[in-house]
Write a protein that holds these residues in place. Sequence first.
Motif: not given
Length: 600
Positions: A96, A100, A103, A134, A138, A571, A583, A587, A591
């Motif tokens: 994961t 992240i 990208d 997801t 996340l 993204v 979402h 992200l 990031k």
Amino acid sequence: MSAVWKYFKINEDNPRIADCKLCSAKLSRGGTKISSYNTSNLIKHLKLKHKSEHGEFTAIGSSSSTQQSTLQQTFARREKLSRDNPRAVQITEALTQFIILDDQPLSIVENMGFHQFLNVLEPKYDIPSRHYITDIILPKIHDTVKKHINIMLQKDIKAISFTTDIWSSSVSPLSLISLTAQWIDGEFSLHQVMLHATKFEGSHTGQAIANILEEMLQTWAIPKSSVHVVVRDSAKNMIKGMEVAGLPSISCVAHTLQLAVSEGLLSQRSIADAVGVGRRIIGHFKHSNLAYSRLQDIQIQLGQPVRRLQQDVQTRWNSTFYMLKSLIEQKRALGVYVSEYELPATIIANQWNLMEKMVNILAPFEEMTRQVSCSDAFASDVIPAVTVLQKVLAKVDEDQGIKTMKSTLLAALQKRFSDTERNPLYCIATLLDPRYKDSFFCNSDTSREAKEMLVLELQNIFEETIESEQHEEPASKRPHRDQPGTSLDSLFAEIAGEGSSTSESSAPKAATIQLEAYLGEITVPRSEKPLKYWAVHKVRFPTLAKMAQKYLSAPCSSVESERLFSLASNVLTDSRNRLMAEHAEMLLFLKKNLPLTFKK
């Protein structure tokens, strides 16, 4: 390999024969094909001829498990790791983080090649679905990072500064409004975090902006009293939003420079025409691989480096500067090209001359824009930057065309930055920057007024530190080291040497004693970091250090938000154009902030 080979070796002439290392006897390996070779004859020879070595061999064999695995053990080795297995959890989190930080689309977990890759690395790992990542992983990582940011925000922070901007995706019908924060801790280390990139629906009115900013601050339990300043662009709706929300704000200096250059220079008819011709020529090469191939051949024939022409973005004046510079560098190559092939437009001699003058005039602006757009540029850099640019434009030039360009650009610069030296935030920040102090104000009156603003602020916090102030040692003089690194550094050094370092404020003497001692020292070189200075001198000037911790927390541009939206364009791509807003924000948040949780 069997332990028996400790006593034997394969015959060099005949691989079907094994030579005994003990007695040089030659023994058959049990067959004519490699698949039928065995060690039975070798073991029997040891037993009959070398009993002590055979006993040693038997002991080695018994110490290593030679028992055949049970059916249950065989199936256990083939079973996939359960999701809650520590090894599986570790791999899933690392996977994961890979998605992240690099990208990658969430759909990568469904790709055949990626499955094959992970199967080689860990055959027992069961790759989770994109929905599991997801919906489960996340949010889990997001909560961990959010707790980390909350802990950072709960520490002793004098003031927090913010940047904000609005961005619309080109691949999906989605607009985001950002909020990034930065502050200086007690050790004078600068911290920068992203708090939000929230979906912004409906009309972008001032009231709507105010409402969403207040919601974002409430989410992090940040009171308005802790907000030092919000840096935003110069759009009317953004200015109105700050006023409605009751948040102090300043314009991004990079945006203001953009407006000044556009109004003072790029809007002139002759210049706009020359720039327009340049855009058409570069557009021709951008849309024709054949044309670019021909231009590259000409560059090689002329002995020039093979370089592509740069297209500008009309909302960024420095991109126009880079475009003109690339055209001038390829002037000879373009001249040869137009003599052999057609172009949609031709740059005439007068326009070439105009472009060269523009590049010379705008070079200091481009250099200054890069400097104020750095992540560690502060609000204290604004007044010195404007002063230096004004001095550059005020220099007399014999060329009448350049003189006219400079005068119009100077007028636009003065118009856009007319209130800078009356803004307490800029004034106090500049005084508290040991590289500038009171040397860069336009005259003695504005310098005096700036110091009076600072003294008033000092009076508010002086009572709590007056005891420690009475025991402070006198300030020591520091030598000024002139270390010019760029074309503008010499001007900074020159202006710094011209300034007065005495305060004539009528404020109470007790409130000005630290200020006078601090201003009495020579400015440090511009190459030094102001936060490093205050980390060393906070004991000598504790009250001023507290104010520096607050006022130097303000950036001079909203570049952090702009960089955030550069990440957003990575993204929200064509391969992820259906990504939901929450979402996408998750992200982006990870990031930007996930590296803060890594152990250094």
